[in-house]
Write a protein that holds these residues in place. Structure first.
Motif, PDB file in Angstrom:
ATOM      1  N   ASP A  65       0.959  -1.206   0.105  1.00 30.67           N
ATOM      2  CA  ASP A  65      -0.016   0.179   0.189  1.00 30.67           C
ATOM      3  C   ASP A  65       0.905   1.646   0.768  1.00 30.67           C
ATOM      4  N   PHE A  66       0.083   2.288  -0.647  1.00 30.79           N
ATOM      5  CA  PHE A  66       1.128   3.723  -0.693  1.00 30.79           C
ATOM      6  C   PHE A  66       0.433   4.634   0.463  1.00 30.79           C
ATOM      7  N   VAL A  67       1.547   5.237   1.680  1.00 34.37           N
ATOM      8  CA  VAL A  67       1.649   6.494   2.886  1.00 34.37           C
ATOM      9  C   VAL A  67       0.944   7.646   1.509  1.00 34.37           C
ATOM     10  N   TYR A  68       1.983   7.676   0.154  1.00 32.56           N
ATOM     11  CA  TYR A  68       1.329   9.010  -0.359  1.00 32.56           C
ATOM     12  C   TYR A  68       1.618   8.262  -1.780  1.00 32.56           C
ATOM     13  N   ARG A  69       1.444   9.496  -2.858  1.00 32.54           N
ATOM     14  CA  ARG A  69       1.713   8.980  -4.635  1.00 32.54           C
ATOM     15  C   ARG A  69       2.518  10.241  -5.314  1.00 32.54           C
ATOM     16  N   ALA A  70       3.528  10.358  -5.650  1.00 41.65           N
ATOM     17  CA  ALA A  70       4.322  11.277  -6.307  1.00 41.65           C
ATOM     18  C   ALA A  70       3.145  12.118  -6.934  1.00 41.65           C
ATOM     19  N   GLY A  71       2.512  13.507  -6.843  1.00 47.35           N
ATOM     20  CA  GLY A  71       1.788  14.991  -6.597  1.00 47.35           C
ATOM     21  C   GLY A  71       0.736  14.830  -5.846  1.00 47.35           C
ATOM     22  N   PRO A 107      11.347  10.108   9.608  1.00 51.74           N
ATOM     23  CA  PRO A 107      10.618  10.715   8.717  1.00 51.74           C
ATOM     24  C   PRO A 107       9.665   9.913   7.351  1.00 51.74           C
ATOM     25  N   LEU A 108       8.776  10.571   6.932  1.00 56.19           N
ATOM     26  CA  LEU A 108       8.781  10.349   5.640  1.00 56.19           C
ATOM     27  C   LEU A 108       7.435  11.618   5.010  1.00 56.19           C
ATOM     28  N   GLY A 109       7.805  12.125   3.687  1.00 58.44           N
ATOM     29  CA  GLY A 109       7.195  13.059   3.278  1.00 58.44           C
ATOM     30  C   GLY A 109       8.029  14.578   3.110  1.00 58.44           C
ATOM     31  N   LEU A 110       8.991  14.304   3.373  1.00 59.84           N
ATOM     32  CA  LEU A 110       9.598  15.888   3.619  1.00 59.84           C
ATOM     33  C   LEU A 110       9.771  16.679   2.998  1.00 59.84           C
ATOM     34  N   ASP A 111       9.815  15.962   1.424  1.00 58.56           N
ATOM     35  CA  ASP A 111       9.895  16.394   0.012  1.00 58.56           C
ATOM     36  C   ASP A 111       8.886  16.938  -0.142  1.00 58.56           C
ATOM     37  N   GLY A 112       8.108  16.740   0.689  1.00 61.58           N
ATOM     38  CA  GLY A 112       6.836  17.784  -0.130  1.00 61.58           C
ATOM     39  C   GLY A 112       6.847  18.864   0.635  1.00 61.58           C
ATOM     40  N   ILE A 113       7.856  19.242   1.114  1.00 59.13           N
ATOM     41  CA  ILE A 113       7.720  21.256   2.008  1.00 59.13           C
ATOM     42  C   ILE A 113       8.182  21.934   1.114  1.00 59.13           C
ATOM     43  N   SER A 114       8.897  21.509  -0.326  1.00 60.92           N
ATOM     44  CA  SER A 114       9.996  22.245  -1.062  1.00 60.92           C
ATOM     45  C   SER A 114       8.183  22.980  -2.363  1.00 60.92           C
ATOM     46  N   GLY A 116       4.798  22.257  -1.103  1.00 61.13           N
ATOM     47  CA  GLY A 116       3.322  21.404  -1.320  1.00 61.13           C
ATOM     48  C   GLY A 116       2.658  20.704  -2.076  1.00 61.13           C
ATOM     49  N   MET A 117       3.773  19.558  -3.019  1.00 61.47           N
ATOM     50  CA  MET A 117       3.728  18.325  -3.233  1.00 61.47           C
ATOM     51  C   MET A 117       4.451  17.497  -3.255  1.00 61.47           C
ATOM     52  N   HIS A 118       3.646  15.871  -3.138  1.00 61.99           N
ATOM     53  CA  HIS A 118       4.742  15.144  -3.047  1.00 61.99           C
ATOM     54  C   HIS A 118       6.227  14.783  -4.360  1.00 61.99           C
ATOM     55  N   THR A 119       7.473  14.689  -4.241  1.00 58.79           N
ATOM     56  CA  THR A 119       7.768  14.501  -5.334  1.00 58.79           C
ATOM     57  C   THR A 119       8.216  12.544  -5.733  1.00 58.79           C
ATOM     58  N   ALA A 120       7.529  11.796  -4.616  1.00 56.26           N
ATOM     59  CA  ALA A 120       7.976  10.732  -5.018  1.00 56.26           C
ATOM     60  C   ALA A 120       7.030  10.207  -3.988  1.00 56.26           C
ATOM     61  N   SER A 121       6.628   8.547  -4.266  1.00 55.69           N
ATOM     62  CA  SER A 121       5.988   8.169  -3.530  1.00 55.69           C
ATOM     63  C   SER A 121       6.328   6.821  -2.831  1.00 55.69           C
ATOM     64  N   ALA A 122       5.929   7.026  -1.434  1.00 56.82           N
ATOM     65  CA  ALA A 122       5.815   6.047  -0.409  1.00 56.82           C
ATOM     66  C   ALA A 122       5.599   4.729  -0.248  1.00 56.82           C
ATOM     67  N   VAL A 123       5.407   4.087  -0.487  1.00 56.58           N
ATOM     68  CA  VAL A 123       4.867   2.116  -0.714  1.00 56.58           C
ATOM     69  C   VAL A 123       5.759   1.364   1.397  1.00 56.58           C
ATOM     70  N   ALA A 124       4.797   0.525   1.105  1.00 54.30           N
ATOM     71  CA  ALA A 124       5.115  -0.477   2.814  1.00 54.30           C
ATOM     72  C   ALA A 124       5.779  -1.446   1.908  1.00 54.30           C
ATOM     73  N   LEU A 125       6.951  -1.827   2.408  1.00 56.42           N
ATOM     74  CA  LEU A 125       7.747  -3.225   1.958  1.00 56.42           C
ATOM     75  C   LEU A 125       6.694  -4.254   2.522  1.00 56.42           C
ATOM     76  N   GLU A 126       6.191  -3.944   3.840  1.00 53.63           N
ATOM     77  CA  GLU A 126       5.767  -5.198   5.072  1.00 53.63           C
ATOM     78  C   GLU A 126       4.475  -4.728   5.624  1.00 53.63           C
ATOM     79  N   ASP A 127       3.807  -5.592   6.315  1.00 51.62           N
ATOM     80  CA  ASP A 127       2.852  -4.749   7.099  1.00 51.62           C
ATOM     81  C   ASP A 127       3.600  -3.681   8.222  1.00 51.62           C
ATOM     82  N   SER A 128       3.074  -2.296   8.027  1.00 49.28           N
ATOM     83  CA  SER A 128       3.492  -1.122   8.945  1.00 49.28           C
ATOM     84  C   SER A 128       2.634  -0.270   9.510  1.00 49.28           C
TER      85      SER A 128
END
Length: 251
Positions: A65-71, A107-114, A116-128
């Motif tokens: 699953d994705f925590v957030y997606r790019a864009g 931490p995750l998501g620091l890429d979005g501060i610049s 106001g939009m996420h430039t990468a996606s974060a995906v769980a490698l295991e149940d997290s």
């Protein structure tokens, strides 16, 4: 096949107005085993409850699953509370590049501060699970609490250093040196979390490792097999056991 979902901004909004979500046990930083990795030092007895009130409940994220997606619009920072995740960016031709391995406490998501939009996606490698931190509220707390502001700046600096180190790995090291550096990094980070330095489950696939290290899947597999034949490691699927740490460091 797992159907990817996103745990992001709408998740936070639902949690603030859904009785079932409000009834869930709240995230308590003071009871978290990873607090030494992400919590600021020097919080007063009055400031700690404010920080805990700021953080939304820890949310479960199933493998794939994705925590957030790019864009996605940037509204929240996240901290991995348990499990492991990867961040990925897409090339123009659609290929994905793994850019980071995130473990509990990261931490995750620091890429979005610049922007106001996420430039990468974060995906769980295991149940997290991840803690969700609304960024506007965090900024407000940083203005009131110097220790919180210092911690956020340190997290940003640590990420810059890690990404710069990764560029050096990709630009100057051989295949053996890249794989060795990666295994040593995971070993050290596991130790920081109170886990074994010498034995761990590496949730990244060999293909993910290759993407992260700028190598082909075949090269990663051959390198790990070569390390095993030399008695440096024992690799059984996802289970990695480091046998000769000093020799691995000397590569």
């Amino acid at each position: 096949m797992l159907t990817p979902t996103v745990v992001s901004n709408s998740t936070v909004r639902r949690s603030s107005r859904t009785p079932a979500a409000n009834a869930r046990t709240s995230t308590r930083c003071s009871n978290c085993a990873m607090r030494h990795l992400c919590m600021p030092q020097g919080l007063t007895v009055d400031e700690l409850p404010k920080l805990e009130a700021l953080i939304c409940n820890a949310r479960s994220v199933r493998r794939g699953d994705f925590v957030y997606r790019a864009g996605d619009p940037f509204e929240n920072l996240f901290v991995a509370r348990s499990g492991s995740l990867k961040t990925v960016m897409a090339h123009r031709d659609g290929r994905e590049q793994v850019t980071a391995l995130r473990l509990a406490g990261d931490p995750l998501g620091l890429d979005g501060i610049s922007t106001g939009m996420h430039t990468a996606s974060a995906v769980a490698l295991e149940d997290s699970s991840v803690c969700i931190i609304p960024y506007p509220a965090l900024k407000h707390m940083c203005r009131e609490t110097g220790a919180m502001q210092d911690r956020l700046h340190r997290l940003m600096s640590e990420q810059i250093i890690r990404e710069s180190s990764q560029m050096m790995v990709l630009g100057s090291l051989s295949a053996d040196e890249r794989v060795a550096a990666f295994l040593l990094d995971v070993s050290e980070r596991n130790g920081q979390r109170g886990y074994s330095h010498a034995e761990f489950n590496l949730r990244m696939t060999r293909e993910d490792m290759g993407s992260y290290l700028g190598m082909t899947l075949e090269t990663v597999s051959r390198t790990l097999s070569r390390f095993q034949k030399r008695g440096l490691i024992d690799a059984q699927g996802k289970l990695i056991r480091i046998i000769d740490l000093e020799s691995l460091r000397r590569l």
